[in-house]
Motif scaffolding. Structure first.
Motif, short mmCIF file in Angstrom:
data_model
loop_
_atom_site.label_atom_id
_atom_site.label_comp_id
_atom_site.label_asym_id
_atom_site.label_seq_id
_atom_site.Cartn_x
_atom_site.Cartn_y
_atom_site.Cartn_z
N ARG A 14 -1.09 1.34 4.37
CA ARG A 14 -0.71 2.51 5.16
C ARG A 14 -1.86 3.51 5.10
O ARG A 14 -2.25 3.96 4.02
N ARG A 15 -2.39 3.85 6.26
CA ARG A 15 -3.43 4.88 6.33
C ARG A 15 -2.76 6.25 6.27
O ARG A 15 -1.86 6.53 7.05
N ILE A 16 -3.19 7.06 5.37
CA ILE A 16 -2.66 8.42 5.23
C ILE A 16 -3.56 9.39 5.98
O ILE A 16 -3.09 10.31 6.65
N SER A 17 -4.86 9.20 5.85
CA SER A 17 -5.86 10.03 6.53
C SER A 17 -7.15 9.23 6.58
O SER A 17 -7.19 8.08 6.18
N ALA A 18 -8.22 9.91 7.05
CA ALA A 18 -9.52 9.24 7.11
C ALA A 18 -10.09 8.98 5.71
O ALA A 18 -11.03 8.22 5.56
N GLU A 19 -9.48 9.57 4.69
CA GLU A 19 -10.00 9.43 3.33
C GLU A 19 -8.98 8.88 2.34
O GLU A 19 -9.32 8.68 1.17
N LYS A 20 -7.74 8.64 2.78
CA LYS A 20 -6.71 8.16 1.85
C LYS A 20 -5.87 7.06 2.48
O LYS A 20 -5.60 7.08 3.69
N ALA A 21 -5.44 6.13 1.64
CA ALA A 21 -4.55 5.05 2.07
C ALA A 21 -3.69 4.62 0.89
O ALA A 21 -3.98 4.95 -0.26
N ILE A 22 -2.63 3.90 1.20
CA ILE A 22 -1.78 3.30 0.17
C ILE A 22 -1.77 1.80 0.41
O ILE A 22 -1.65 1.34 1.55
N VAL A 23 -1.88 1.04 -0.67
CA VAL A 23 -1.73 -0.41 -0.62
C VAL A 23 -0.42 -0.74 -1.33
O VAL A 23 -0.28 -0.49 -2.53
N TYR A 24 0.55 -1.23 -0.58
CA TYR A 24 1.82 -1.67 -1.16
C TYR A 24 1.66 -3.12 -1.60
O TYR A 24 1.27 -3.98 -0.80
N ARG A 25 1.94 -3.39 -2.88
CA ARG A 25 1.85 -4.74 -3.43
C ARG A 25 3.24 -5.35 -3.37
O ARG A 25 4.11 -5.04 -4.18
N CYS A 26 3.46 -6.17 -2.36
CA CYS A 26 4.78 -6.73 -2.07
C CYS A 26 4.82 -8.21 -2.43
O CYS A 26 3.81 -8.91 -2.35
N PHE A 27 6.00 -8.68 -2.78
CA PHE A 27 6.22 -10.09 -3.01
C PHE A 27 7.36 -10.58 -2.13
O PHE A 27 8.39 -9.92 -2.02
N GLU A 28 7.15 -11.73 -1.52
CA GLU A 28 8.23 -12.45 -0.84
C GLU A 28 8.78 -13.45 -1.83
O GLU A 28 8.03 -14.16 -2.50
N LEU A 29 10.11 -13.50 -1.95
CA LEU A 29 10.76 -14.44 -2.87
C LEU A 29 10.92 -15.79 -2.17
O LEU A 29 11.46 -15.85 -1.06
N ILE A 30 10.48 -16.84 -2.83
CA ILE A 30 10.54 -18.18 -2.24
C ILE A 30 11.37 -19.06 -3.18
O ILE A 30 11.12 -19.07 -4.38
N PRO A 31 12.34 -19.80 -2.73
CA PRO A 31 12.69 -20.07 -1.35
C PRO A 31 13.81 -19.18 -0.81
O PRO A 31 14.13 -19.24 0.37
N GLU A 32 14.42 -18.35 -1.66
CA GLU A 32 15.61 -17.62 -1.23
C GLU A 32 15.36 -16.53 -0.21
O GLU A 32 16.26 -16.08 0.48
N GLY A 33 14.13 -16.07 -0.11
CA GLY A 33 13.80 -15.03 0.85
C GLY A 33 14.06 -13.65 0.28
O GLY A 33 14.60 -13.47 -0.80
N GLY A 34 13.64 -12.67 1.02
CA GLY A 34 13.74 -11.29 0.59
C GLY A 34 12.38 -10.80 0.14
O GLY A 34 11.47 -11.59 -0.14
N PHE A 35 12.26 -9.47 0.10
CA PHE A 35 10.99 -8.84 -0.23
C PHE A 35 11.20 -7.73 -1.25
O PHE A 35 12.22 -7.04 -1.21
N VAL A 36 10.24 -7.57 -2.14
CA VAL A 36 10.24 -6.47 -3.10
C VAL A 36 8.84 -5.87 -3.14
O VAL A 36 7.86 -6.56 -2.89
N VAL A 37 8.78 -4.59 -3.47
CA VAL A 37 7.50 -3.92 -3.67
C VAL A 37 7.29 -3.80 -5.18
O VAL A 37 8.11 -3.21 -5.88
N GLN A 38 6.21 -4.37 -5.65
CA GLN A 38 5.87 -4.32 -7.07
C GLN A 38 5.28 -2.96 -7.43
O GLN A 38 5.62 -2.38 -8.44
N SER A 39 4.37 -2.48 -6.59
CA SER A 39 3.70 -1.21 -6.85
C SER A 39 3.03 -0.71 -5.57
O SER A 39 2.96 -1.44 -4.58
#
Length: 91
Positions: A14-39
């Motif tokens: 996610r771009r916040i500005s020309a000088e800042k961004a966020i990187v979401y560290r997400c995991f997809e659960l396999i095989p059951e599906g679904g998503f979580v954000v680790q950090s």
């Protein structure tokens, strides 16, 4: 304990500005599906290589210490998982 669950790491930016961004560290659960954000890692210019190494180390420490879905329940979509993470941690 031998946990045979599989995870797919997905980085979402996610771009916040020309000088800042966020990187979401997400995991997809396999095989059951679904998503979580680790950090979520804040990136600021100029990029600090020590901070980047720390973000990466912390990702794997968190992952090894506790299954990602134990930190927060899985969401049906990656967008829902990010919204839940932001609501809980105020990003």
């Amino acid at each position: 304990m031998n946990d045979s669950r599989l995870y797919k790491l997905i980085n979402v930016f996610r771009r916040i500005s020309a000088e800042k961004a966020i990187v979401y560290r997400c995991f997809e659960l396999i095989p059951e599906g679904g998503f979580v954000v680790q950090s979520a890692d804040w990136i600021r210019l100029p990029v600090d290589s020590d901070a980047m190494r720390q973000h990466e180390r912390q990702l794997w420490e968190f992952f090894c210490e506790e299954a990602p879905e134990q930190r927060s329940g899985p969401s049906a979509s990656i967008e829902e998982a990010i919204a839940a993470f932001d609501a809980e941690f105020g990003n």
